[in-house]
Motif scaffolding. Structure first.
Motif, short mmCIF file in Angstrom:
data_model
loop_
_atom_site.label_atom_id
_atom_site.label_comp_id
_atom_site.label_asym_id
_atom_site.label_seq_id
_atom_site.Cartn_x
_atom_site.Cartn_y
_atom_site.Cartn_z
N ALA A 195 0.83 -1.20 0.00
CA ALA A 195 0.00 0.00 0.00
C ALA A 195 0.87 1.26 0.00
O ALA A 195 0.66 2.18 -0.79
N LEU A 196 1.90 1.27 0.86
CA LEU A 196 2.73 2.48 0.97
C LEU A 196 3.60 2.67 -0.26
O LEU A 196 3.88 3.79 -0.67
N GLN A 197 4.01 1.56 -0.86
CA GLN A 197 4.88 1.66 -2.03
C GLN A 197 4.11 2.20 -3.24
O GLN A 197 4.65 2.95 -4.03
N SER A 198 2.87 1.81 -3.35
CA SER A 198 2.13 2.19 -4.56
C SER A 198 1.30 3.45 -4.38
O SER A 198 1.00 4.14 -5.35
N ALA A 199 0.93 3.79 -3.15
CA ALA A 199 0.00 4.91 -2.95
C ALA A 199 0.71 6.22 -2.67
O ALA A 199 1.70 6.27 -1.94
N GLN A 200 0.20 7.30 -3.28
CA GLN A 200 0.70 8.63 -2.93
C GLN A 200 0.11 9.07 -1.60
O GLN A 200 0.71 9.80 -0.84
N HIS A 201 -1.11 8.60 -1.37
CA HIS A 201 -1.83 9.06 -0.18
C HIS A 201 -2.54 7.86 0.45
O HIS A 201 -3.04 7.02 -0.26
N TYR A 202 -2.55 7.81 1.77
CA TYR A 202 -3.28 6.71 2.40
C TYR A 202 -4.18 7.23 3.52
O TYR A 202 -3.94 8.31 4.08
N SER A 203 -5.21 6.47 3.81
CA SER A 203 -6.09 6.74 4.94
C SER A 203 -6.21 5.46 5.76
O SER A 203 -6.26 4.37 5.20
N ILE A 204 -6.26 5.64 7.06
CA ILE A 204 -6.50 4.48 7.93
C ILE A 204 -7.93 4.57 8.43
O ILE A 204 -8.37 5.62 8.91
N LEU A 205 -8.63 3.47 8.25
CA LEU A 205 -10.04 3.41 8.65
C LEU A 205 -10.13 2.52 9.89
O LEU A 205 -9.59 1.42 9.91
N ALA A 206 -10.79 3.03 10.91
CA ALA A 206 -11.02 2.23 12.11
C ALA A 206 -12.44 2.49 12.59
O ALA A 206 -12.84 3.65 12.75
N ALA A 207 -13.19 1.43 12.79
CA ALA A 207 -14.58 1.52 13.25
C ALA A 207 -15.38 2.57 12.47
O ALA A 207 -16.14 3.35 13.05
N GLY A 208 -15.17 2.60 11.17
CA GLY A 208 -15.99 3.45 10.31
C GLY A 208 -15.59 4.91 10.27
O GLY A 208 -16.33 5.74 9.72
N HIS A 209 -14.42 5.24 10.87
CA HIS A 209 -13.91 6.61 10.81
C HIS A 209 -12.51 6.60 10.20
O HIS A 209 -11.75 5.66 10.43
N VAL A 210 -12.15 7.67 9.51
CA VAL A 210 -10.75 7.84 9.11
C VAL A 210 -10.02 8.39 10.32
O VAL A 210 -10.33 9.49 10.80
N THR A 211 -9.08 7.60 10.83
CA THR A 211 -8.40 8.01 12.06
C THR A 211 -7.03 8.61 11.79
O THR A 211 -6.42 9.22 12.67
N SER A 212 -6.54 8.44 10.55
CA SER A 212 -5.21 8.94 10.26
C SER A 212 -5.01 8.95 8.75
O SER A 212 -5.58 8.12 8.03
N THR A 213 -4.25 9.91 8.26
CA THR A 213 -3.95 9.96 6.83
C THR A 213 -2.47 10.33 6.66
O THR A 213 -1.85 10.83 7.60
N GLY A 214 -1.93 10.06 5.49
CA GLY A 214 -0.54 10.42 5.27
C GLY A 214 -0.12 10.19 3.84
O GLY A 214 -0.92 9.76 3.01
N GLU A 215 1.17 10.47 3.58
CA GLU A 215 1.72 10.30 2.24
C GLU A 215 2.41 8.94 2.17
O GLU A 215 3.12 8.56 3.10
#
Ligand code: ADP
Ligand code: MG
Length: 230
Positions: A195-215
């Motif tokens: 995921a990190l190698q291919s994505a410019q941007h990521y979001s972490i989903l936990a219990a139906g919320h985005v709890t963290s994002t990054g490059e």
């Protein structure tokens, strides 16, 4: 570009996704990571119209497609490869590709292009899809999706339960596809390194919320693991 704006969605009266926004570029990868049960698949189902969000909007290149049926979204350039390597098990590999290609002007050329991307499938054209390995079925499912000439390709855990050498091949193909610059990918993936190698941007989903994002490129897998542990 695909935009999910403040999506709420779930099953019956149970809300699973509690207001999620994210952006998938026209020429890159946005990854969504999160533990089992976090709501990743539900979010994708809402994006492709298999379930109806109770709130929020889905925009494809600025057009509001929230009210459109899945088939109308496919026609506008949204392709979805569900979790679990699904295809028509009784049909051969070739037939699975033809089902999608038939009726398209560039049908034959599209099949040839898909086979170029997944050369392993060329030796399996006459084999029933139900007899392919998990990795081969996943490649077939992605090939089928690409034949619809998508602008945005949505992949739900494409490397789940697949042997490492095929994982590498799927990774290579996803990167190759986006490097051409005419496809955006929304990648749900538990394989953090991929995921990190291919994505410019990521979001972490936990219990139906985005709890963290990054490059993607600048974040370590450890940092993502820590973020997912919270
Ligand atoms: N068809 C369904 N009906 C009712 N609840 C569901 C259904 N599919 C998933 N869920 C529930 O929604 C939550 C999120 O599931 P899912 O979106 O599949 O998570 P993930 O893909 O992140 O593992 C879970 O609690 C799951 O039990
Ligand atoms: Mg899932």
């Amino acid at each position: 570009m695909l935009e999910l704006v403040d999506i709420r969605a779930g099953y019956g009266r149970t809300e699973v996704i509690h207001g999620v926004s994210l952006l998938v570029p026209s020429d890159g990868v946005a990854a969504v990571m999160g533990h089992n049960g976090a709501g990743k698949t539900t979010l994708l189902r809402a994006a492709v119209g298999l379930i109806k969000p109770t709130r929020g909007k889905v925009l494809l290149n600025g057009e509001d497609i929230t009210g459109l049926r899945p088939s109308a979204r496919v026609a506008r350039g949204l392709a979805y490869v569900p979790q679990g390597q699904q295809s028509f098990g009784q049909l051969t590999t070739a037939e699975n590709l033809r089902v999608v290609a038939d009726g398209r002007k560039r049908g034959k050329a599209l099949i040839a292009e898909a086979l170029d991307l997944f050369p392993a499938l060329t030796t399996l054209l006459d084999r029933r899809a139900g007899l392919l390995s998990g990795g081969q079925r996943q490649q077939l499912a992605i090939a089928r999706a690409l034949i619809t000439e998508p602008k945005i390709l949505i992949l739900d855990e494409p490397t789940e339960g697949i042997q490492p050498n095929v994982v590498a091949e799927i990774e290579r193909t996803v990167m190759e596809l986006t490097e051409r610059g005419d496809l955006g990918v929304l990648l749900v993936e538990q394989h953090i390194g991929f995921a990190l190698q291919s994505a410019q941007h990521y979001s972490i989903l936990a219990a139906g919320h985005v709890t963290s994002t990054g490059e993607g490129g600048t974040t370590s897998t450890d940092a993502v693991r820590r973020a997912m542990a919270i």
